[in-house]
Design a protein around this motif. Sequence first.
Motif, PDB file in Angstrom:
ATOM      1  N   VAL A  62       0.959  -1.208  -0.011  1.00 38.92           N
ATOM      2  CA  VAL A  62      -0.035   0.025  -0.002  1.00 38.92           C
ATOM      3  C   VAL A  62       0.751   1.286  -0.051  1.00 38.92           C
ATOM      4  CG1 VAL A  62      -1.822   1.334   1.263  1.00 38.92           C
ATOM      5  CG2 VAL A  62      -1.953  -1.066   1.095  1.00 38.92           C
ATOM      6  N   VAL A  63       1.898   1.188   0.835  1.00 35.47           N
ATOM      7  CA  VAL A  63       2.614   2.386   0.958  1.00 35.47           C
ATOM      8  C   VAL A  63       3.520   2.539  -0.392  1.00 35.47           C
ATOM      9  CG1 VAL A  63       4.932   3.317   1.836  1.00 35.47           C
ATOM     10  CG2 VAL A  63       3.386   2.097   3.265  1.00 35.47           C
ATOM     11  N   ALA A  64       3.943   1.395  -1.234  1.00 34.69           N
ATOM     12  CA  ALA A  64       4.496   1.576  -2.336  1.00 34.69           C
ATOM     13  C   ALA A  64       3.530   2.235  -3.470  1.00 34.69           C
ATOM     14  CB  ALA A  64       4.922   0.294  -3.015  1.00 34.69           C
ATOM     15  N   GLY A  65       2.409   1.630  -3.418  1.00 39.00           N
ATOM     16  CA  GLY A  65       1.372   2.261  -4.225  1.00 39.00           C
ATOM     17  C   GLY A  65       1.057   3.675  -4.177  1.00 39.00           C
ATOM     18  N   ALA A  66       1.013   4.081  -2.838  1.00 39.58           N
ATOM     19  CA  ALA A  66       0.897   5.395  -2.636  1.00 39.58           C
ATOM     20  C   ALA A  66       1.700   6.378  -2.954  1.00 39.58           C
ATOM     21  CB  ALA A  66       0.481   5.408  -0.930  1.00 39.58           C
ATOM     22  N   LEU A  67       3.248   5.840  -2.873  1.00 40.50           N
ATOM     23  CA  LEU A  67       4.330   6.578  -3.313  1.00 40.50           C
ATOM     24  C   LEU A  67       4.285   6.773  -4.894  1.00 40.50           C
ATOM     25  CD1 LEU A  67       7.317   4.973  -1.189  1.00 40.50           C
ATOM     26  CD2 LEU A  67       6.395   7.395  -1.034  1.00 40.50           C
ATOM     27  N   VAL A  68       3.863   5.806  -5.577  1.00 37.24           N
ATOM     28  CA  VAL A  68       3.885   5.732  -6.998  1.00 37.24           C
ATOM     29  C   VAL A  68       3.003   7.035  -7.386  1.00 37.24           C
ATOM     30  CG1 VAL A  68       3.170   4.746  -9.213  1.00 37.24           C
ATOM     31  CG2 VAL A  68       4.613   3.598  -7.434  1.00 37.24           C
ATOM     32  N   LEU A  69       1.607   6.702  -6.630  1.00 38.00           N
ATOM     33  CA  LEU A  69       0.581   7.922  -7.156  1.00 38.00           C
ATOM     34  C   LEU A  69       0.953   9.299  -6.761  1.00 38.00           C
ATOM     35  CD1 LEU A  69      -2.398   8.599  -7.874  1.00 38.00           C
ATOM     36  CD2 LEU A  69      -3.166   8.061  -5.550  1.00 38.00           C
ATOM     37  N   ALA A  70       1.704   9.314  -5.439  1.00 40.02           N
ATOM     38  CA  ALA A  70       2.057  10.911  -5.045  1.00 40.02           C
ATOM     39  C   ALA A  70       3.244  11.263  -6.081  1.00 40.02           C
ATOM     40  CB  ALA A  70       2.856  10.659  -3.727  1.00 40.02           C
ATOM     41  N   ALA A  71       4.045  10.191  -6.702  1.00 31.10           N
ATOM     42  CA  ALA A  71       5.021  10.746  -7.641  1.00 31.10           C
ATOM     43  C   ALA A  71       4.448  11.201  -8.914  1.00 31.10           C
ATOM     44  CB  ALA A  71       6.103   9.763  -7.764  1.00 31.10           C
ATOM     45  N   ILE A  72       3.419  10.550  -9.274  1.00 32.63           N
ATOM     46  CA  ILE A  72       2.687  10.946 -10.601  1.00 32.63           C
ATOM     47  C   ILE A  72       2.157  12.289 -10.461  1.00 32.63           C
ATOM     48  CG2 ILE A  72       0.584  10.460 -12.059  1.00 32.63           C
ATOM     49  CD1 ILE A  72       1.153   7.509 -11.531  1.00 32.63           C
ATOM     50  N   LEU A  73       1.412  12.574  -9.097  1.00 36.23           N
ATOM     51  CA  LEU A  73       0.896  13.811  -8.943  1.00 36.23           C
ATOM     52  C   LEU A  73       1.976  14.884  -8.746  1.00 36.23           C
ATOM     53  CD1 LEU A  73      -1.749  12.824  -6.147  1.00 36.23           C
ATOM     54  CD2 LEU A  73      -2.178  13.266  -8.606  1.00 36.23           C
ATOM     55  N   LEU A  74       3.202  14.599  -8.513  1.00 29.05           N
ATOM     56  CA  LEU A  74       4.220  15.542  -8.239  1.00 29.05           C
ATOM     57  C   LEU A  74       4.581  15.848  -9.536  1.00 29.05           C
ATOM     58  CD1 LEU A  74       6.170  17.129  -6.526  1.00 29.05           C
ATOM     59  CD2 LEU A  74       7.779  14.908  -6.179  1.00 29.05           C
ATOM     60  N   VAL A  75       4.522  14.976 -10.626  1.00 29.93           N
ATOM     61  CA  VAL A  75       5.026  15.272 -12.100  1.00 29.93           C
ATOM     62  C   VAL A  75       4.019  16.569 -12.611  1.00 29.93           C
ATOM     63  CG1 VAL A  75       5.136  14.336 -14.468  1.00 29.93           C
ATOM     64  CG2 VAL A  75       6.253  13.052 -12.350  1.00 29.93           C
ATOM     65  N   LEU A  76       2.751  16.178 -12.174  1.00 22.19           N
ATOM     66  CA  LEU A  76       1.731  17.236 -12.599  1.00 22.19           C
ATOM     67  C   LEU A  76       1.952  18.254 -11.748  1.00 22.19           C
ATOM     68  CD1 LEU A  76      -1.323  14.882 -12.557  1.00 22.19           C
ATOM     69  CD2 LEU A  76       0.099  15.628 -14.773  1.00 22.19           C
ATOM     70  N   ALA A  77       2.346  18.515 -10.664  1.00 26.37           N
ATOM     71  CA  ALA A  77       2.432  19.704 -10.210  1.00 26.37           C
ATOM     72  C   ALA A  77       3.899  20.407 -10.704  1.00 26.37           C
ATOM     73  CB  ALA A  77       2.861  19.471  -8.684  1.00 26.37           C
ATOM     74  N   GLN A  78       4.877  19.768 -11.073  1.00 28.32           N
ATOM     75  CA  GLN A  78       6.174  20.143 -11.735  1.00 28.32           C
ATOM     76  C   GLN A  78       5.881  20.675 -13.003  1.00 28.32           C
ATOM     77  OE1 GLN A  78       8.323  16.355 -11.550  1.00 28.32           O
ATOM     78  NE2 GLN A  78       9.456  17.085  -9.526  1.00 28.32           N
ATOM     79  N   ALA A  79       4.895  20.195 -13.749  1.00 30.97           N
ATOM     80  CA  ALA A  79       4.458  20.622 -15.114  1.00 30.97           C
ATOM     81  C   ALA A  79       3.811  22.103 -15.149  1.00 30.97           C
ATOM     82  CB  ALA A  79       3.611  19.653 -15.833  1.00 30.97           C
ATOM     83  N   ARG A  80       2.972  22.263 -14.067  1.00 27.97           N
ATOM     84  CA  ARG A  80       2.375  23.475 -13.837  1.00 27.97           C
ATOM     85  C   ARG A  80       3.359  24.256 -13.119  1.00 27.97           C
ATOM     86  NH1 ARG A  80      -1.208  26.581 -15.784  1.00 27.97           N
ATOM     87  NH2 ARG A  80      -2.546  27.817 -14.396  1.00 27.97           N
ATOM     88  N   TYR A  81       4.282  24.191 -12.191  1.00 31.00           N
ATOM     89  CA  TYR A  81       4.980  25.018 -11.632  1.00 31.00           C
ATOM     90  C   TYR A  81       5.983  25.434 -12.849  1.00 31.00           C
ATOM     91  CZ  TYR A  81       9.362  26.468  -9.119  1.00 31.00           C
ATOM     92  OH  TYR A  81      10.240  27.115  -8.538  1.00 31.00           O
ATOM     93  N   GLY A  82       6.580  24.549 -13.611  1.00 30.09           N
ATOM     94  CA  GLY A  82       7.369  24.779 -14.687  1.00 30.09           C
ATOM     95  C   GLY A  82       6.909  25.935 -15.770  1.00 30.09           C
ATOM     96  N   TYR A  83       5.688  25.473 -16.167  1.00 25.24           N
ATOM     97  CA  TYR A  83       4.833  26.375 -17.095  1.00 25.24           C
ATOM     98  C   TYR A  83       5.071  27.764 -16.471  1.00 25.24           C
ATOM     99  CZ  TYR A  83       0.850  28.069 -19.699  1.00 25.24           C
ATOM    100  OH  TYR A  83       0.178  28.799 -20.791  1.00 25.24           O
ATOM    101  N   ARG A  84       4.389  28.065 -15.327  1.00 21.56           N
ATOM    102  CA  ARG A  84       4.279  29.329 -14.837  1.00 21.56           C
ATOM    103  C   ARG A  84       5.859  29.877 -14.710  1.00 21.56           C
ATOM    104  NH1 ARG A  84      -0.302  28.548 -10.056  1.00 21.56           N
ATOM    105  NH2 ARG A  84      -2.056  28.367 -11.259  1.00 21.56           N
ATOM    106  N   ARG A  85       6.671  29.210 -14.099  1.00 21.16           N
ATOM    107  CA  ARG A  85       7.947  29.706 -13.620  1.00 21.16           C
ATOM    108  C   ARG A  85       8.750  30.198 -14.998  1.00 21.16           C
ATOM    109  NH1 ARG A  85      12.995  27.699  -9.721  1.00 21.16           N
ATOM    110  NH2 ARG A  85      14.781  29.067 -10.744  1.00 21.16           N
ATOM    111  N   VAL A  86       8.593  29.193 -15.902  1.00 23.08           N
ATOM    112  CA  VAL A  86       9.554  29.705 -17.324  1.00 23.08           C
ATOM    113  C   VAL A  86       8.841  31.049 -18.019  1.00 23.08           C
ATOM    114  CG1 VAL A  86       9.954  28.883 -19.670  1.00 23.08           C
ATOM    115  CG2 VAL A  86       9.984  27.196 -17.737  1.00 23.08           C
ATOM    116  N   LEU A  87       7.456  31.309 -18.141  1.00 24.90           N
ATOM    117  CA  LEU A  87       6.817  32.358 -18.673  1.00 24.90           C
ATOM    118  C   LEU A  87       7.251  33.501 -17.676  1.00 24.90           C
ATOM    119  CD1 LEU A  87       3.439  31.208 -19.410  1.00 24.90           C
ATOM    120  CD2 LEU A  87       5.436  31.335 -21.027  1.00 24.90           C
ATOM    121  N   ALA A  88       7.549  33.265 -16.299  1.00 29.12           N
ATOM    122  CA  ALA A  88       7.718  34.467 -15.368  1.00 29.12           C
ATOM    123  C   ALA A  88       9.205  34.697 -15.664  1.00 29.12           C
ATOM    124  CB  ALA A  88       7.307  34.159 -13.945  1.00 29.12           C
TER     125      ALA A  88
END
Length: 392
Positions: A62-88
Amino acid sequence: MAVGSGPSLRLRLAGTLAAVVLVNVALLAVLAWGIHTVLTIADVGTGTETGLVADLSASLPVVAGALVLAAILLVLAQARYGYRRVLASVDATPVSGDGDDPDGLTERVRRLALAADVPEPTVATVDAEDPNSFTVDDGRHATVVVTTGLLETLSDDELDAVLAHEIAHLVNRDATVATVVATISAISDSLFAREKRLGEWIRLLMAIGWHGSVIMLIVAGPVLLLCLAFVLVSGVARLVLAVNGICTGLHAQAREYAADSAAAELVGDPTALAAALETLDGDYPHEDARERDRDRLHASATLGIVPRSIRSVVPDAESESTKSSISQWLPSDDLYGGGWMNENFIVYRAFGRLGRALEWRPATHPPTEARIRRLIESAGDGRGSRVRSDGS
């Protein structure tokens, strides 16, 4: 018009995403392990049994699955953060198309997006002399960015070809992956800037302490703490740079070649893009080669149609230099060319190679000459490198 990426690029992009997810899993696992260790020590120290540690150990799947899910959500957050940071970071200004678009950028991009059957992206400009363009995408929003220097440098046909190249990144679905990797690159750049500052503070305190033993005792504690912070930041910076190098190597060259090919198909004239690339590659306003390479880790250099950062009217202080602080402390093998300390002297050769290795940066683009050659070959024209959109 049927343009798009081939299976090779799709596999490379999938591999890049998998690598980013694995890195995020590793980071989150280290964090989880740290929390688990703290809880274990707390249980032992207090002599109480909370049951949380045992629960974590018993539910590893369960912990491993939660880590993978959290990692995928972190990638989405990185994309959003990167999008804003690059433009700024480049101070990009959206183009509305209502009178403030003298070059017709909005209409050009709309026409190309319609031809490529992709949603129309936002268009933005940067008031910068360096001619360049790039596309950022967070999975929901995409923006094509061009500099005023690009608009002043290229002809109409060449500008259309460059915009088609940026639209092709959306067609090939590589812009989101590249935005995430550019975010990793920006993090590495920021860490190197902090490494440099820590090195400067260490040198300053050591210079102050050099004037007396009492002063040395006073600054010894701060110097030790700064050295520990320096080692930590330096290690993390190089780890992030290695991750960036792997991710960049997996897809960067393939994505540029694929975008060149799709752009040539969109505009129907490979020589227009070849001419634009040659102009952009040769029209760099800085003479010093080290000046050209000093901020290759900036996101606009990673994403740009050519590997050159955009120096906006609001410069990023953290991107002033990515030269390794460690390499500045190493003797250069260029200084030992005579006598018994010649270029074959193994110690100084090793120092020189180590210094150069510490300044290594991953290649973000294939050689421009190779891209031009491919475009010319696709047009059935092998007359040379100097081509123009009119075929002359």
